[in-house]
Design an enzyme around this catalytic site. Structure first.
Site, mmCIF file in Angstrom:
data_model
loop_
_atom_site.group_PDB
_atom_site.id
_atom_site.type_symbol
_atom_site.label_atom_id
_atom_site.label_comp_id
_atom_site.label_asym_id
_atom_site.label_seq_id
_atom_site.Cartn_x
_atom_site.Cartn_y
_atom_site.Cartn_z
ATOM 1 N N ASN A 196 0.839 -1.197 0.000
ATOM 2 C CA ASN A 196 0.000 0.000 0.000
ATOM 3 C C ASN A 196 0.874 1.247 0.000
ATOM 4 O O ASN A 196 1.946 1.292 0.614
ATOM 5 C CB ASN A 196 -0.999 0.003 1.163
ATOM 6 C CG ASN A 196 -0.389 -0.224 2.529
ATOM 7 O OD1 ASN A 196 0.574 -0.948 2.671
ATOM 8 N ND2 ASN A 196 -0.958 0.402 3.534
ATOM 9 N N ILE A 197 0.405 2.246 -0.734
ATOM 10 C CA ILE A 197 1.134 3.507 -0.865
ATOM 11 C C ILE A 197 0.154 4.640 -0.588
ATOM 12 O O ILE A 197 -0.794 4.858 -1.348
ATOM 13 C CB ILE A 197 1.771 3.631 -2.263
ATOM 14 C CG1 ILE A 197 2.746 2.463 -2.469
ATOM 15 C CG2 ILE A 197 2.490 4.976 -2.406
ATOM 16 C CD1 ILE A 197 3.422 2.410 -3.806
ATOM 17 N N GLU A 198 0.378 5.295 0.539
ATOM 18 C CA GLU A 198 -0.558 6.333 0.997
ATOM 19 C C GLU A 198 -0.147 7.707 0.490
ATOM 20 O O GLU A 198 0.901 7.886 -0.145
ATOM 21 C CB GLU A 198 -0.634 6.295 2.527
ATOM 22 C CG GLU A 198 -1.135 4.937 3.011
ATOM 23 C CD GLU A 198 -1.377 4.854 4.498
ATOM 24 O OE1 GLU A 198 -0.885 5.725 5.255
ATOM 25 O OE2 GLU A 198 -2.074 3.904 4.916
ATOM 26 N N CYS B 80 -4.139 0.551 -2.405
ATOM 27 C CA CYS B 80 -3.940 -0.656 -1.605
ATOM 28 C C CYS B 80 -2.887 -1.573 -2.221
ATOM 29 O O CYS B 80 -2.626 -1.530 -3.432
ATOM 30 C CB CYS B 80 -5.241 -1.441 -1.492
ATOM 31 S SG CYS B 80 -6.530 -0.623 -0.549
ATOM 32 N N GLU C 146 -3.079 -4.759 -2.847
ATOM 33 C CA GLU C 146 -3.614 -5.690 -3.846
ATOM 34 C C GLU C 146 -3.615 -5.043 -5.231
ATOM 35 O O GLU C 146 -3.260 -5.664 -6.237
ATOM 36 C CB GLU C 146 -5.062 -6.083 -3.507
ATOM 37 C CG GLU C 146 -5.240 -6.840 -2.207
ATOM 38 C CD GLU C 146 -5.473 -5.946 -1.002
ATOM 39 O OE1 GLU C 146 -4.841 -4.870 -0.905
ATOM 40 O OE2 GLU C 146 -6.274 -6.334 -0.148
ATOM 41 N N CYS D 127 -10.379 -4.684 0.960
ATOM 42 C CA CYS D 127 -11.435 -3.662 0.937
ATOM 43 C C CYS D 127 -12.348 -3.878 -0.272
ATOM 44 O O CYS D 127 -12.035 -4.637 -1.196
ATOM 45 C CB CYS D 127 -10.817 -2.269 0.914
ATOM 46 S SG CYS D 127 -10.226 -1.758 -0.716
ATOM 47 N N CYS E 59 -10.802 -3.174 -3.738
ATOM 48 C CA CYS E 59 -9.893 -4.237 -4.192
ATOM 49 C C CYS E 59 -10.669 -5.475 -4.605
ATOM 50 O O CYS E 59 -10.297 -6.164 -5.561
ATOM 51 C CB CYS E 59 -8.874 -4.572 -3.108
ATOM 52 S SG CYS E 59 -7.618 -3.290 -2.971
HETATM 53 N N1 THU Z 1 -5.159 -1.451 2.710
HETATM 54 C C1 THU Z 1 -4.626 -2.306 1.801
HETATM 55 O O1 THU Z 1 -3.542 -2.057 1.253
HETATM 56 N N2 THU Z 1 -5.302 -3.437 1.497
HETATM 57 C C2 THU Z 1 -6.442 -3.827 2.104
HETATM 58 O O2 THU Z 1 -6.977 -4.875 1.780
HETATM 59 C C3 THU Z 1 -7.031 -3.007 3.164
HETATM 60 C C4 THU Z 1 -6.437 -1.659 3.338
HETATM 61 C C5 THU Z 1 -4.396 -0.250 3.073
HETATM 62 C C6 THU Z 1 -4.959 1.055 2.588
HETATM 63 C C7 THU Z 1 -4.384 2.012 3.604
HETATM 64 O O3 THU Z 1 -3.077 2.395 3.205
HETATM 65 C C8 THU Z 1 -4.270 1.204 4.878
HETATM 66 O O4 THU Z 1 -4.333 -0.146 4.476
HETATM 67 C C9 THU Z 1 -5.353 1.488 5.887
HETATM 68 O O5 THU Z 1 -6.609 1.407 5.328
#
Ligand code: THU
Length: 139
Positions: A47-49, A58, A60, A91, A94
């Site tokens: 994941n890259i925010e 996310c 995935e 989520c 995804c």
């Molecule tokens: N996130 C994912 O990368 N995959 C998931 O299936 C659930 C959520 C990440 C998004 C965000 O960076 C962090 O988790 C919190 O929601």
């Protein structure tokens, strides 16, 4: 973990490793994913925010988009791992992307403590919206 196929163990290990590269300074929730293609390649993703929170992506999707960007279309496996009480639960966004880009993949959801759930796109998103729902002209 040893009771699942070696190929899935390898995929899960790739997801576990790339999780450490997650850029998650806002949630501090690191997620790793890895995609296996029919051609035998593995594409990792984390994941890259972003300070503009909604543009976060996310793990995935990072992994799946990486595979597609490399020209790979036949996704046979997807592993996802996070530090969750049980196997991580993808989520909704995804799930929709997995449904379209990896419809036949075995999906292994895991946590850091060795808990696993093995599932499929159609189980994660029953009655999902698929391209066949669109008029032919838009496909
Ligand atoms: N996130 C994912 O990368 N995959 C998931 O299936 C659930 C959520 C990440 C998004 C965000 O960076 C962090 O988790 C919190 O929601």
């Amino acid at each position: 973990m040893n009771d699942i196929a070696p190929a899935l163990v390898e995929l899960l290990e790739a997801a576990r490793m790339v999780r450490e590269r997650a850029y998650c300074p806002y949630s501090h929730f690191a997620v790793g994913a890895a995609v296996r293609t029919a051609s035998g390649m593995i594409f990792p993703g984390c994941n890259i925010e972003n300070a503009a929170y909604p543009v976060t992506i996310c793990a995935e999707r990072t992994a799946l988009y990486g595979a597609y960007a490399a020209g790979e279309r036949d996704i046979i496996g997807l592993a996802v791992i996070a530090d969750t009480p049980g196997p991580v639960s993808p989520c909704g966004s995804c799930r929709q992307v997995i449904f379209e880009l990896a419809p036949r993949a075995i999906v292994v959801l895991a946590n850091l403590h060795g808990m696993l759930r093995v599932t499929f796109a159609h189980e994660l998103l029953p009655d999902g919206f698929d391209p066949a729902s669109l008029p032919q002209v838009n496909r």
